[in-house]
Structure formats: structure tokens, C-alpha cells
Design an enzyme around this catalytic site. Structure first.
Site, PDB file in Angstrom:
ATOM      1  N   CYS A  89       0.221   3.467  -0.509  1.00  0.00           N
ATOM      2  CA  CYS A  89       0.351   2.069  -0.117  1.00  0.00           C
ATOM      3  C   CYS A  89       1.149   1.289  -1.163  1.00  0.00           C
ATOM      4  O   CYS A  89       1.209   1.664  -2.338  1.00  0.00           O
ATOM      5  CB  CYS A  89      -1.035   1.446   0.053  1.00  0.00           C
ATOM      6  SG  CYS A  89      -1.037  -0.232   0.718  1.00  0.00           S
ATOM      7  N   ASP A 100       0.246  -1.470  -2.296  1.00  0.00           N
ATOM      8  CA  ASP A 100      -0.726  -2.274  -3.034  1.00  0.00           C
ATOM      9  C   ASP A 100      -0.496  -2.135  -4.537  1.00  0.00           C
ATOM     10  O   ASP A 100      -0.387  -1.030  -5.067  1.00  0.00           O
ATOM     11  CB  ASP A 100      -2.148  -1.815  -2.673  1.00  0.00           C
ATOM     12  CG  ASP A 100      -3.203  -2.788  -3.152  1.00  0.00           C
ATOM     13  OD1 ASP A 100      -3.266  -3.025  -4.371  1.00  0.00           O
ATOM     14  OD2 ASP A 100      -3.976  -3.292  -2.318  1.00  0.00           O
ATOM     15  N   ARG A 139      -2.405  -2.444  -6.941  1.00  0.00           N
ATOM     16  CA  ARG A 139      -3.481  -1.819  -7.702  1.00  0.00           C
ATOM     17  C   ARG A 139      -3.419  -0.300  -7.685  1.00  0.00           C
ATOM     18  O   ARG A 139      -4.168   0.354  -8.406  1.00  0.00           O
ATOM     19  CB  ARG A 139      -4.840  -2.274  -7.147  1.00  0.00           C
ATOM     20  CG  ARG A 139      -5.084  -3.770  -7.271  1.00  0.00           C
ATOM     21  CD  ARG A 139      -6.266  -4.207  -6.433  1.00  0.00           C
ATOM     22  NE  ARG A 139      -5.990  -4.045  -5.012  1.00  0.00           N
ATOM     23  CZ  ARG A 139      -6.852  -4.334  -4.044  1.00  0.00           C
ATOM     24  NH1 ARG A 139      -8.049  -4.803  -4.365  1.00  0.00           N
ATOM     25  NH2 ARG A 139      -6.542  -4.173  -2.772  1.00  0.00           N
ATOM     26  N   HIS A 166      -6.481   4.001   0.286  1.00  0.00           N
ATOM     27  CA  HIS A 166      -7.308   3.427  -0.779  1.00  0.00           C
ATOM     28  C   HIS A 166      -8.302   2.429  -0.200  1.00  0.00           C
ATOM     29  O   HIS A 166      -8.171   1.964   0.941  1.00  0.00           O
ATOM     30  CB  HIS A 166      -6.430   2.746  -1.829  1.00  0.00           C
ATOM     31  CG  HIS A 166      -5.693   1.543  -1.319  1.00  0.00           C
ATOM     32  ND1 HIS A 166      -6.184   0.266  -1.427  1.00  0.00           N
ATOM     33  CD2 HIS A 166      -4.494   1.437  -0.695  1.00  0.00           C
ATOM     34  CE1 HIS A 166      -5.319  -0.580  -0.897  1.00  0.00           C
ATOM     35  NE2 HIS A 166      -4.282   0.094  -0.440  1.00  0.00           N
ATOM     36  N   CYS A 168      -8.128  -2.064   1.433  1.00  0.00           N
ATOM     37  CA  CYS A 168      -6.730  -2.092   1.858  1.00  0.00           C
ATOM     38  C   CYS A 168      -6.464  -3.347   2.697  1.00  0.00           C
ATOM     39  O   CYS A 168      -7.127  -3.577   3.718  1.00  0.00           O
ATOM     40  CB  CYS A 168      -6.395  -0.843   2.660  1.00  0.00           C
ATOM     41  SG  CYS A 168      -4.675  -0.778   3.212  1.00  0.00           S
TER      42      CYS A 168
END
Length: 708
Positions: free
Chosen positions: A517, A519, A521, A576, A579
Site C-alpha cells: 500500500c 500508506d 506507515r 496492513h 488501511c
């Protein structure tokens, strides 16, 4: 997917008076009924004038409700600030405390405008929950004295030491009122069909009615005859500038943290728009500035009232605003009715509220992540030393534990057949350099040495220490070879510049394609403990692999290039927790016609798969995954299936040249789980990941300590 009835509406629905009348008006009445006894109880527990608690409830509802960034959050006096306010009243007096509240509100506005208020959410959860637990225990023990018909002492230690004498004293009707209130608050939610009526309201009304008939001598609420004329306006605190600044900062930070945490928690109760935390901080600051100016208590977002607001069907911020107006009207028109309430009944409500700040779920989670010590130290520090001292003690301990973990790289040196092997694992930073140097110096001069680096992070000091020793050892007739994790390829030098120069000359030869992803993080190299040149990476929102022919040219090109040109040995799809793509797909609130909506259409097969599945339980923790996390796990399995729609992938897999692997990374626990392409999908790390341990650098996924 249809949204539940308590979800906030679209922008067009917000303008509808029909929505306000049908949803927000009834919800505001429910919140009003629970806010009145809670506000009175918190004011009494803090030692503030009772009218100050009601002023804060009115201002919190109207001002924070109108200006805040969390539409369904309800603000007012909160139990989390009880200890702080009580200390300020003892130190400065009530009028000066009101001025401190006003100044703290202005500071909150500054924090919101500068957009640094969200840094409060960066505090260790162990410290935050420990702070609330310490406050909760302090409130509970304090209010137990009032329930027993006595008077609360000034500190937790004093309350505990005075408790035995209080238990054997004559209690009169107060103990009956207090214990009955506690019993109703605890048992009412367990009764089917009636739990929609707030338990504190039922308890206070029932005990007040009983006391009016059978308890003539019980102590009751005492409000001024003319509430507006009895307000105590703020005055400048008398004290040193440092004392005043510390008081203002304490109120501002504690109120901000509690409000922001409450806003985040409220977001999880509905599927509407997420809170604007900067705007919420500005709204809370404005409410505190006005409340302090009017002689009211500090204001924060309150999860008890907010969750009641959501459960009662509120749709817009009109509910919070109306609840404040109802309180104002009730106090001005029917304040005498409040004077029938026994103080022991309010104490009983606060006793239960305080105990509920100590949540077993938080304790279990922190214990699983080895952070229970920070929680306990913070809670004990807040209770025994004070709020600021306890939080500071918890922060120091949390920071010390982080530094300790950073210094815990494992360095071993073993000899076999005349060759010394030095293995370095973990995060090697300057704190661990002394241990590293001692180990390296234990190797005899002139020996043949192989250094294996399997590190999450190698800082400049550690890199220099290795390089200095390497040069010195070679100068004394020895030889040194340095290898990076999972690779048979020798590094000529430790610094990253040498590695990149070698990759520039030799070209990339990654063994794996890692699809994950976008993302921020998610850090693939951290999850896999890999470095430059180890893996080919594709990142997009939702770690999606649209089936071949879906016109997702970028993803198609990356897959075909990785398989046909680079000849990767495996393709890893990594989803993850928490999400945003999964949450957006479930909420179905993405703007119509946007690029994001078009992209998330590729998630629809995963949504259908997740809806048809039973609940998924993390095998390592035994915790049931949330709907969004369940979707993100199922999504990994669907993307593995989609990969096989590519002829090059299918052919390479059929000939045994390629392996497809699913991972799911729990961000909060920093742990990886393997995902099968068949139900039940989620398995422990190592059971399925063991098959990639022999395939080059990806072995780091299975051997990384954070993945176990």
C-alpha cells in the site's frame, strides 16, 4: 454498501431541517439528560462551584459543538481533568483557576492554528492510558468517601489512609443513596431493551425520587438562587510566572490530548467523515476561553456523552449544540429541581466513571506489547505524585525503554575452521558501539573474518566503528569480508555509498517483487529487513493488482517487467491494518466521480469476499479483526488470485520459477502474518513464511524479530 442509520449524512443532507428534527433533536435530549448529573458530579469532585460545571457543559455543547472538527463529539467538563482542577483550586483558588482555563483555551487555539496540536497523539499510548488510569483511581477512591457519607481528602494517599476509619463510621442515608446509585449504573446496561436509556440518568432519577420520600437528612445539591449573578469571574492568578505557565500548559495539554483521543474514538463509532483534529482543537480552545471567562470549568471532548450521542442517532453537530441549550434553559427555568439530587448519588456515578478509566482491554494490549511497566509507573505516579509529575515519569521511562531497545543489537563472534564469523543483528546505533568494538577487538590479529550484517538500522557512528576496525585489522595482516543480510554478495565497504556505487555498476538484480500500500506507515525495507537492490517495489492505494485487461497500465507494466525481464523468484502482496482504502470502501463515502472512487472499484471483489466470510481472528493474539482489517486480509488473498490472470505470472508459477506470497502487517504490533489464498487466510508468521527463507533476501521477512 448501505450506511447505518447513525452515520453522518452527506453535505446536502446536513442542510435539511428534517434531519435535525428527526435525528438530532431526540439525540440532544438524551445527551442533555446524561450531561446534567455528570457535570454536577465532576464539579463536586473537583471542588469547583457546581454552577461552574453546568456553565462548562453549556459552553462546551454550544461553542465546541459549533466550531469543532468532530461533528458528533459532545464536549463539557470531563473526569480526566478532575485531579488537575482540584490541584489548581487548592493552589490558586477558583477565580484564578477560571483565568487559567481561559488562557489554556487561547493556547489550544494557537496549537490548532499552527497545526501542531496533533503531536499530542504521538504520546505513547501506555502513558496516555496510564494517565487516565491514575486519574480514574484517584476519582474512585475520592468519591468512595462521599458515597460513604464522608468528605473526600486532598490526595490519593490521604484518601486511602482515611478509608478504614470511613468504612467503620456511621454512614446514615448517604451510603444507601450512593451504593444504590452504583448498583443501578452497573446493572442497568445488562437489562435487555431498556439499556438505550443512559444508566447514570436512571440511577440519579431513581435515587433522587427515593431520597425525596425516605432520606430527609441526606446532603443534596446546593445551587445559587440566581445562577447568572452568582458566577465567579476570573482574576489574575497570584504566583510565579513559572507556576502560572505550568498550570496553563498542563490544562491545555491534558484537555487537548483527551479531546483528540475522544474524537478519534468517536470516529470509530460511525462511518461518516473523519474528524478534522486541527479544527477540533480550535473549537475546544474557543470553548475553554469562553468557559473560563464566564467562570466555568475546563472543557474537553467527552467519550461518554459522545458515544451516547452517536448511539441515540445524531447526524450533525446540531445535536451537541442543542444539548447545551437545553442545559442552559433547564438551569435558568428549573434549577430548583437539581437541588433534590443527593450528593452521594452524583458521587456514585463518578465512582463508576473513575473505575471505567482503568480498562482491562488496554492493560491486556499493553502487556502484549511489553509496555505494561510504563502504564503502571504512569498511573502510580499520577495518583501519588500528581498529574504532571506522573506523566513526566511515564514519558521518561518510555523514552528510556526506546533507547535501551535501540542499544540492544546482538553482536556475536564465533570461530570455525580458522574463520571468524561476526553476526550483527537488530538496530545498531551509537549506543551499542562500545559493545560492538569490544567484540571486534576480541578477534585475534591476522585472522580471517566474515561480518554478516542483518540490521534494521545502521547509523553513522556504528558504520564508522566497523570501518575503522576493518582497516586496522587488514593493516595487521588479517582479512575482512562484509556481507549484507541474506545475500551471498560481498560488500567492498560498509557505508551505503559503496553499496550504491556497486549497484550502479552491476545493475539491479532483485529476487522479489513487493506489492504494498502507499500508506506512509508501511516501510517495505523495514518489514523485510532489506536494503538497496534487494526488491522491486510497487505501491498504490490498497495494494491492488487489478486483473489483466483492467487498463491499470502502471501495475501491469511493473508485474510483466519484474517477471519477464528481472526474473524475480517471488511476488509478495502485503496488506496492513488500519488501511484507509479498506475503511473508505466500507464507508462508501468517497466523492462521486473522483479518481479515488474509480480506483477503489477494484476493491469491490474483496468487499464481497469479506462480507461472505466469517470473522477472522489473529492466531497470535486471539483478537478478532475489525471489519476494515478483515477486508484488508481478504483483499490480499484476492490480489494473489488476480496475479494469476497475467500469463507471464501463470507460466512462471507453473514451471516452478515463481512463488506468490501474501502478507498482512499489523502496524500497531509491528508484526507480520502470512496470508493464504484460501480461507481462513491469516496464519502465524513462520508457518507459511518458512517457504521463502531459502529464497534470497526475502528470508528477512521470516527471520526479522519484529515479524515473529
Amino acid at each position: 454498501m448501505p450506511t447505518p442509520s447513525h452515520s453522518p449524512p452527506t453535505s446536502s443532507e446536513r442542510l435539511s431541517w428534517k434531519t435535525v428534527l428527526h435525528h438530532d433533536l431526540p439525540a440532544s435530549l438524551v445527551v442533555f439528560l446524561i450531561a446534567v448529573p455528570l457535570s454536577l458530579g465532576i464539579a463536586a469532585a473537583s471542588g469547583a462551584p457546581l454552577i461552574a460545571g453546568l456553565v462548562a457543559a453549556v459552553v462546551g455543547g454550544v461553542i465546541a459543538g459549533a466550531l469543532g472538527g468532530s461533528p458528533l463529539q459532545v464536549s463539557g467538563p470531563a473526569a480526566g481533568l478532575t485531579v488537575v482542577v482540584a490541584g489548581l483550586i487548592t493552589q490558586f483558588g477558583w477565580a484564578a483557576t477560571a483565568a487559567i482555563t481561559c488562557a489554556a483555551g487561547l493556547l489550544q487555539i494557537v496549537l490548532g492554528v499552527t497545526r501542531i496540536g496533533r503531536l499530542a497523539l504521538s504520546l505513547s499510548p501506555a502513558v496516555v492510558h496510564g494517565m487516565l488510569a491514575g486519574i480514574g483511581v484517584t476519582i474512585a477512591v475520592q468519591q468512595l468517601h462521599v458515597v460513604l457519607g464522608g468528605k473526600a481528602q486532598s490526595s490519593l494517599i490521604s484518601n486511602v489512609t482515611a478509608l478504614p476509619a470511613q468504612l467503620i463510621a456511621h454512614h446514615g442515608h448517604s451510603v444507601v443513596a450512593g451504593i444504590l446509585t452504583v448498583a443501578i449504573v452497573l446493572t442497568w446496561p445488562r437489562i435487555p431493551k431498556v439499556k438505550v436509556i443512559p444508566a447514570p440518568l436512571v440511577a440519579v432519577v431513581a435515587v433522587t425520587a427515593l431520597a425525596a420520600v425516605t432520606m430527609p437528612d441526606v446532603t443534596r445539591v446546593d445551587l445559587p438562587d440566581n445562577p447568572l449573578q452568582s458566577l465567579i469571574l476570573p482574576v489574575m492568578p497570584k504566583g510565579t510566572p513559572l507556576e502560572i505557565a505550568t498550570a496553563v500548559l498542563t490544562v491545555a495539554l491534558v484537555a487537548s490530548v483527551e479531546s483528540l483521543l475522544s474524537a478519534v474514538a468517536v470516529d470509530k463509532l460511525h462511518r461518516g467523515r473523519r474528524s478534522n483534529l486541527d479544527r477540533e482543537l480550535i473549537g475546544q480552545g474557543a470553548a475553554n476561553a469562553v468557559s473560563g471567562a464566564l467562570g466555568g470549568m475546563p472543557v474537553t471532548g467527552v467519550i461518554v456523552r459522545s458515544s451516547t450521542n452517536v448511539a441515540a442517532g445524531a447526524r450533525t453537530r446540531a445535536s451537541a449544540i442543542l444539548h447545551g441549550l437545553w442545559i442552559a434553559a433547564f438551569v435558568l427555568a428549573a434549577g430548583s429541581m437539581l437541588e433534590l439530587i443527593p450528593m452521594a448519588a452524583l458521587a456514585g456515578v463518578l465512582l463508576v466513571t473513575g473505575l471505567r478509566l482503568v480498562q482491562l482491554a488496554h492493560i491486556r494490549t499493553l502487556r502484549r506489547h511489553d509496555e505494561l511497566l510504563v502504564y503502571v509507573v504512569t498511573a502510580v505516579g499520577v495518583g501519588v505524585l500528581g498529574l504532571a509529575e506522573g506523566v513526566l515519569l511515564g514519558l521518561v521511562l518510555a523514552l528510556a525503554r526506546v533507547l535501551y531497545r535501540l542499544a540492544q543489537a546482538t553482536v556475536t563472534a564465533t570461530e570455525a575452521d580458522g574463520v571468524w564469523t561476526v553476526r550483527i543483528r537488530g538496530a545498531l546505533v551509537f549506543l551499542g558501539v562500545s559493545s560492538l568494538v569490544r567484540t571486534l577487538r576480541s578477534i585475534p590479529p591476522g585472522a580471517t573474518v566474515r561480518i554478516d550484517l542483518t540490521v534494521d538500522h545502521l547509523d553513522h557512528a556504528a558504520s564508522e566503528a566497523i570501518e575503522d576496525w576493518r582497516r586496522g585489522h587488514i593493516a595487521r595482516g588479517g582479512s575482512v569480508e562484509v556481507y549484507r543480510a541474506g545475500s551471498a554478495e560481498q560488500l567492498d565497504d560498509v557505508p551505503i555509498r559503496a553499496l550504491l556505487a556497486k549497484l550502479a555498476a552491476d545493475g539491479q538484480k532483485p529476487a522479489h517483487l513487493f506489492i504494498t500500500c502507499a500508506d506512509s506507515r508501511i516501510v517495505p525495507t523495514m518489514i523485510t529487513t532489506s536494503g538497496p537492490g534487494d526488491q522491486f517495489c510497487v505501491r498504490n492505494i490498497g495494494n491492488l493488482v487489478p486483473p489483466k485487461g483492467s487498463n491499470s497500465n502502471s501495475v501491469d507494466a511493473a508485474i510483466e517487467y519484474a517477471v519477464d525481464v528481472l526474473g524475480v523468484k517471488s511476488i509478495v502482496v502485503c496488506g496492513h491494518s488500519s488501511c484507509g482504502a479498506a475503511a473508505a470502501a466500507l464507508a462508501a463515502d468517497v466523492p462521486e466521480g473522483s479518481g479515488l472512487q474509480n480506483w477503489l472499484r477494484h476493491l469491490e471483489p474483496s468487499v464481497r469476499r469479506a462480507v461472505a466470510l466469517p470473522d477472522i481472528v489473529d492466531p497470535a493474539t486471539g483478537v478478532q479483526l475489525s471489519p476494515a482489517d478483515k477486508l484488508s486480509v481478504a483483499n490480499v488473498a484476492v490480489q494473489l488470485e488476480n496475479l494469476r490472470s497475467f500469463p507471464c505470472v501463470r507460466a512462471a508459477e507453473d514451471h516452478g520459477r515463481l512463488e506468490l506470497i501474501g502478507l498482512w502487517f499489523d502496524i500497531g504490533a509491528a508484526t507480520a502474518r502470512s496470508v493464504l489464498d484460501r480461507a481462513p487466510f491469516l496464519v502465524r508468521a513462520g508457518e507459511e513464511l518458512s517457504k521463502i527463507r531459502s529464497s534470497g533476501t526475502a528470508s528477512a521477512i521470516a527471520t526479522n524479530p519484529s515479524s515473529q
